[in-house]
Design an enzyme around this catalytic site. Structure first.
Site, PDB file in Angstrom:
ATOM      1  CE  LYS A  34      -3.182   2.839   2.551  1.00  0.00           C
ATOM      2  NZ  LYS A  34      -3.649   3.241   3.889  1.00  0.00           N
TER       3      LYS A  34
ATOM      4  CG  ASN B 109      -6.019   1.864  11.549  1.00  0.00           C
ATOM      5  OD1 ASN B 109      -4.806   1.919  11.470  1.00  0.00           O
ATOM      6  ND2 ASN B 109      -6.584   1.419  12.654  1.00  0.00           N
TER       7      ASN B 109
END
Length: 287
Positions: free
Chosen positions: A111, A225
């Site tokens: 990522k 997250n």
């Protein structure tokens, strides 16, 4: 049609195939145990981990790998905290070596985050494109964090991004999907010649309804997250996110009804006991 027939195709990114369209980060939890339980409740198959010089770790200094079942989850190393393409490339290669040592299949993807501003945490488009091109040439499947700029998204796909991940709003802001129009344009442009090209909304999600909105727009998945880690009850929120991504996905596939200015009766009008005037007639009676 029974609910058993409501199947869906898996999410494919590079060489990886995922049945869950929710990707979850591992930072900012109060405890590692809380993180572990939240990942389980989310139903995710892919978890992101920040790469640092010597290990994959959380801010407490504990080794995060002691709390993640690497046989259960595909790890997605991320270059969080990098501000130049060169630093991001170094972090990606370090993550690759760590996961190769572990034997985790996530060693072939990354990522990519290359930040341009420490206050907003918005990405640097020039450095991001440069890093993406280099990493793709080095054999990585690159999942690129980017802004909601359609032009940058197109350039990332052109230089080899395996998936483009536009932000719903700044990282950790919890502001939700601030610019759905731009996200729709990105989806249209990137899927024009390949409807299966993965576009994943990354950053800014605050609650489950934000996830559903992202999926209803046509996104292939959501990465989040803070929305879980900083919730009052992270494990419960993780479960909510799991249901929200499924609800939004099914809604997108089913197709919403058109929006109309006026109401449309859902019950048949034939044989009604009483009639009510409409439009100008109602106005005359009201006067």
């Amino acid at each position: 049609m029974s609910t058993d027939a409501l199947s869906d195709s898996p999410l494919k990114i590079g060489s990886h195939t995922l049945t869950s369209r929710l990707l979850v980060g591992t930072g900012r939890y109060d405890t590692m145990e809380q993180m572990r339980d939240s990942l389980d409740a989310s139903g995710t198959e892919c978890v992101t981990v920040a790469v640092r010089r010597e290990r994959l770790y959380e801010r407490t200094g504990q080794n995060i790998l002691d709390f993640i079942d690497s046989d259960r989850y595909i790890l997605l190393p991320n270059t969080a905290g990098c501000y130049t393409a060169a630093d991001a490339v170094r972090a990606a290669n370090l993550g690759r070596e760590i996961l190769r040592t572990l034997g985790n299949p996530g060693s072939d993807w990354v990522k990519l985050e290359v930040l341009g501003d420490s206050k907003t945490l918005l990405p640097d488009p020039v450095e991001t494109v440069a890093a993406c091109e280099q990493l793709a040439a080095d054999g990585f499947s690159v999942l690129c964090y980017t802004s909601d700029c359609p032009v940058t998204a197109q350039r990332l796909k052109k230089v080899g991004a395996a998936a483009v991940m536009p932000a719903g709003s700044p990282i950790g802001s919890g502001a939700g999907i601030l610019n759905p129009a731009n996200l729709q344009i990105i989806l249209e442009y990137l899927k024009e010649d390949d409807e299966d090209y993965p576009v994943i909304i990354d950053a800014g999600v605050g609650t489950a309804s934000d996830v559903s909105v992202a999926m209803e727009l046509g996104a292939d998945g959501v990465l989040l997250n803070t929305a879980i880690a900083h919730a009052r009850e992270p494990v419960r929120m993780a479960h909510a996110m799991r249901m929200a991504v499924d609800a939004g996905r099914h809604a997108a596939l089913a197709g919403r009804i058109p929006k109309r200015l006026y109401g449309t009766a859902s019950s048949p009008q034939e044989g009604v006991i009483s009639t009510r005037p409409y439009g100008s007639q109602a106005d005359e009676i009201g006067s």
